[in-house]
Scaffold this motif. Structure first.
Motif, PDB file in Angstrom:
ATOM      1  N   VAL A 141      38.564  44.452  52.011  1.00 19.62           N
ATOM      2  CA  VAL A 141      38.702  45.787  51.434  1.00 19.62           C
ATOM      3  C   VAL A 141      39.089  45.626  49.963  1.00 19.62           C
ATOM      4  O   VAL A 141      40.098  44.986  49.656  1.00 19.62           O
ATOM      5  N   THR A 142      38.279  46.195  49.077  1.00 18.28           N
ATOM      6  CA  THR A 142      38.564  46.149  47.647  1.00 18.28           C
ATOM      7  C   THR A 142      38.969  47.550  47.203  1.00 18.28           C
ATOM      8  O   THR A 142      38.298  48.527  47.537  1.00 18.28           O
ATOM      9  N   ALA A 143      40.078  47.627  46.474  1.00 21.67           N
ATOM     10  CA  ALA A 143      40.598  48.914  46.009  1.00 21.67           C
ATOM     11  C   ALA A 143      40.624  48.941  44.487  1.00 21.67           C
ATOM     12  O   ALA A 143      41.166  48.031  43.854  1.00 21.67           O
ATOM     13  N   THR A 144      40.044  49.978  43.934  1.00 19.93           N
ATOM     14  CA  THR A 144      40.187  50.267  42.512  1.00 19.93           C
ATOM     15  C   THR A 144      41.226  51.376  42.432  1.00 19.93           C
ATOM     16  O   THR A 144      41.020  52.471  42.967  1.00 19.93           O
ATOM     17  N   VAL A 145      42.350  51.066  41.801  1.00 23.50           N
ATOM     18  CA  VAL A 145      43.515  51.949  41.832  1.00 23.50           C
ATOM     19  C   VAL A 145      43.816  52.442  40.417  1.00 23.50           C
ATOM     20  O   VAL A 145      43.847  51.659  39.462  1.00 23.50           O
ATOM     21  N   ARG A 146      44.028  53.735  40.321  1.00 20.64           N
ATOM     22  CA  ARG A 146      44.382  54.348  39.032  1.00 20.64           C
ATOM     23  C   ARG A 146      45.647  53.681  38.471  1.00 20.64           C
ATOM     24  O   ARG A 146      46.567  53.343  39.219  1.00 20.64           O
ATOM     25  N   ASP A 147      45.695  53.499  37.172  1.00 18.63           N
ATOM     26  CA  ASP A 147      46.786  52.760  36.518  1.00 18.63           C
ATOM     27  C   ASP A 147      48.178  53.195  36.964  1.00 18.63           C
ATOM     28  O   ASP A 147      49.027  52.362  37.259  1.00 18.63           O
ATOM     29  N   ASP A 148      48.421  54.490  37.006  1.00 13.78           N
ATOM     30  CA  ASP A 148      49.765  54.979  37.312  1.00 13.78           C
ATOM     31  C   ASP A 148      50.163  54.792  38.774  1.00 13.78           C
ATOM     32  O   ASP A 148      51.331  54.966  39.122  1.00 13.78           O
ATOM     33  N   LEU A 149      49.223  54.404  39.632  1.00 11.65           N
ATOM     34  CA  LEU A 149      49.518  54.223  41.055  1.00 11.65           C
ATOM     35  C   LEU A 149      49.603  52.758  41.473  1.00 11.65           C
ATOM     36  O   LEU A 149      49.982  52.468  42.604  1.00 11.65           O
TER      37      LEU A 149
ATOM     38  N   ALA B  62      43.272  41.421  40.846  1.00 14.24           N
ATOM     39  CA  ALA B  62      42.473  40.925  39.722  1.00 14.24           C
ATOM     40  C   ALA B  62      43.164  41.300  38.418  1.00 14.24           C
ATOM     41  O   ALA B  62      44.021  42.189  38.379  1.00 14.24           O
ATOM     42  N   ASP B  63      42.785  40.639  37.346  1.00 16.58           N
ATOM     43  CA  ASP B  63      43.370  40.935  36.038  1.00 16.58           C
ATOM     44  C   ASP B  63      43.139  42.375  35.601  1.00 16.58           C
ATOM     45  O   ASP B  63      43.930  42.932  34.850  1.00 16.58           O
ATOM     46  N   ASP B  64      42.058  42.995  36.088  1.00 15.72           N
ATOM     47  CA  ASP B  64      41.768  44.377  35.692  1.00 15.72           C
ATOM     48  C   ASP B  64      42.469  45.407  36.575  1.00 15.72           C
ATOM     49  O   ASP B  64      42.233  46.599  36.448  1.00 15.72           O
ATOM     50  N   GLY B  65      43.328  44.953  37.487  1.00 19.97           N
ATOM     51  CA  GLY B  65      44.106  45.876  38.306  1.00 19.97           C
ATOM     52  C   GLY B  65      43.499  46.207  39.650  1.00 19.97           C
ATOM     53  O   GLY B  65      44.095  46.930  40.439  1.00 19.97           O
ATOM     54  N   ARG B  66      42.314  45.697  39.950  1.00 21.56           N
ATOM     55  CA  ARG B  66      41.756  45.900  41.284  1.00 21.56           C
ATOM     56  C   ARG B  66      42.531  45.045  42.282  1.00 21.56           C
ATOM     57  O   ARG B  66      43.096  44.020  41.936  1.00 21.56           O
ATOM     58  N   PHE B  67      42.531  45.506  43.538  1.00 20.75           N
ATOM     59  CA  PHE B  67      43.191  44.779  44.617  1.00 20.75           C
ATOM     60  C   PHE B  67      42.162  44.444  45.681  1.00 20.75           C
ATOM     61  O   PHE B  67      41.232  45.216  45.922  1.00 20.75           O
ATOM     62  N   ARG B  68      42.350  43.318  46.317  1.00 21.35           N
ATOM     63  CA  ARG B  68      41.470  42.930  47.416  1.00 21.35           C
ATOM     64  C   ARG B  68      42.341  42.427  48.556  1.00 21.35           C
ATOM     65  O   ARG B  68      43.262  41.642  48.352  1.00 21.35           O
ATOM     66  N   THR B  69      42.035  42.913  49.746  1.00 25.96           N
ATOM     67  CA  THR B  69      42.710  42.438  50.950  1.00 25.96           C
ATOM     68  C   THR B  69      41.658  41.809  51.844  1.00 25.96           C
ATOM     69  O   THR B  69      40.648  42.447  52.159  1.00 25.96           O
ATOM     70  N   ARG B  70      41.885  40.562  52.219  1.00 24.08           N
ATOM     71  CA  ARG B  70      40.984  39.846  53.117  1.00 24.08           C
ATOM     72  C   ARG B  70      41.698  39.650  54.439  1.00 24.08           C
ATOM     73  O   ARG B  70      42.739  38.994  54.510  1.00 24.08           O
ATOM     74  N   TYR B  71      41.125  40.222  55.465  1.00 28.60           N
ATOM     75  CA  TYR B  71      41.638  40.055  56.826  1.00 28.60           C
ATOM     76  C   TYR B  71      40.729  39.091  57.565  1.00 28.60           C
ATOM     77  O   TYR B  71      39.512  39.257  57.557  1.00 28.60           O
TER      78      TYR B  71
ATOM     79  N   ARG C 284      34.368  48.376  51.427  1.00 29.54           N
ATOM     80  CA  ARG C 284      34.628  47.469  52.545  1.00 29.54           C
ATOM     81  C   ARG C 284      33.400  46.596  52.795  1.00 29.54           C
ATOM     82  O   ARG C 284      32.277  47.083  52.728  1.00 29.54           O
ATOM     83  N   ASP C 285      33.657  45.330  53.106  1.00 27.52           N
ATOM     84  CA  ASP C 285      32.590  44.382  53.411  1.00 27.52           C
ATOM     85  C   ASP C 285      33.019  43.509  54.579  1.00 27.52           C
ATOM     86  O   ASP C 285      34.205  43.240  54.766  1.00 27.52           O
ATOM     87  N   VAL C 286      32.040  43.051  55.325  1.00 26.49           N
ATOM     88  CA  VAL C 286      32.278  42.085  56.394  1.00 26.49           C
ATOM     89  C   VAL C 286      31.510  40.825  56.043  1.00 26.49           C
ATOM     90  O   VAL C 286      30.321  40.884  55.727  1.00 26.49           O
ATOM     91  N   TRP C 287      32.196  39.691  56.089  1.00 26.69           N
ATOM     92  CA  TRP C 287      31.608  38.407  55.752  1.00 26.69           C
ATOM     93  C   TRP C 287      31.650  37.496  56.973  1.00 26.69           C
ATOM     94  O   TRP C 287      32.656  37.419  57.664  1.00 26.69           O
ATOM     95  N   SER C 288      30.561  36.799  57.218  1.00 21.14           N
ATOM     96  CA  SER C 288      30.485  35.798  58.278  1.00 21.14           C
ATOM     97  C   SER C 288      30.565  34.423  57.630  1.00 21.14           C
ATOM     98  O   SER C 288      29.799  34.123  56.713  1.00 21.14           O
ATOM     99  N   GLU C 289      31.489  33.617  58.114  1.00 25.02           N
ATOM    100  CA  GLU C 289      31.637  32.279  57.548  1.00 25.02           C
ATOM    101  C   GLU C 289      30.481  31.398  57.983  1.00 25.02           C
ATOM    102  O   GLU C 289      30.176  31.298  59.165  1.00 25.02           O
TER     103      GLU C 289
END
Length: 99
Positions: free
Chosen positions: A6-14, A44-53, A88-93
């Motif tokens: 799940v990749t999140a682009t989050v507004r600066d103030d949040l 990421a340096d630009d403020g995006r967040f990524r969660t890998r489950y 959201r993305d699903v990856w197969s190893e």
């Protein structure tokens, strides 16, 4: 092994509040479902967040999506009704190498 990402682009103030929410509530709640082998939370340096489950198999992912995802997504949306865009993305190893 499967990765649900799940990749999140989050507004600066949040961003600070989002990071705390993910660390202290959302990710632990997802892991409490018992369907995931682990998780990684990244920024990421630009403020995006990524969660890998990480999951052992596709049926575990399907069970998560049908049984738990709507409740957990609704909780996140209640805390962040705007200012957060998710993909959201699903990856197969295919193969892994030892460290």
């Amino acid at each position: 092994m499967f990765t649900y990402e799940v990749t999140a682009t989050v507004r600066d103030d949040l961003r600070s509040r989002y990071e705390v929410f993910m660390r202290e509530r959302h990710i632990p709640d997802v892991l409490l479902t018992g369907l995931f082998a682990g998780a990684h939370f990244l920024r990421a340096d630009d403020g995006r967040f990524r969660t890998r489950y990480e999951l052992a198999d596709r049926p575990s992912l399907e069970r998560y999506l049908t049984t738990h995802a709507s409740r957990l997504r609704a909780d996140l949306a209640a805390h962040f009704p705007d200012g957060v865009e998710l993909t959201r993305d699903v990856w197969s190893e295919l193969r892994s190498w030892p460290h």
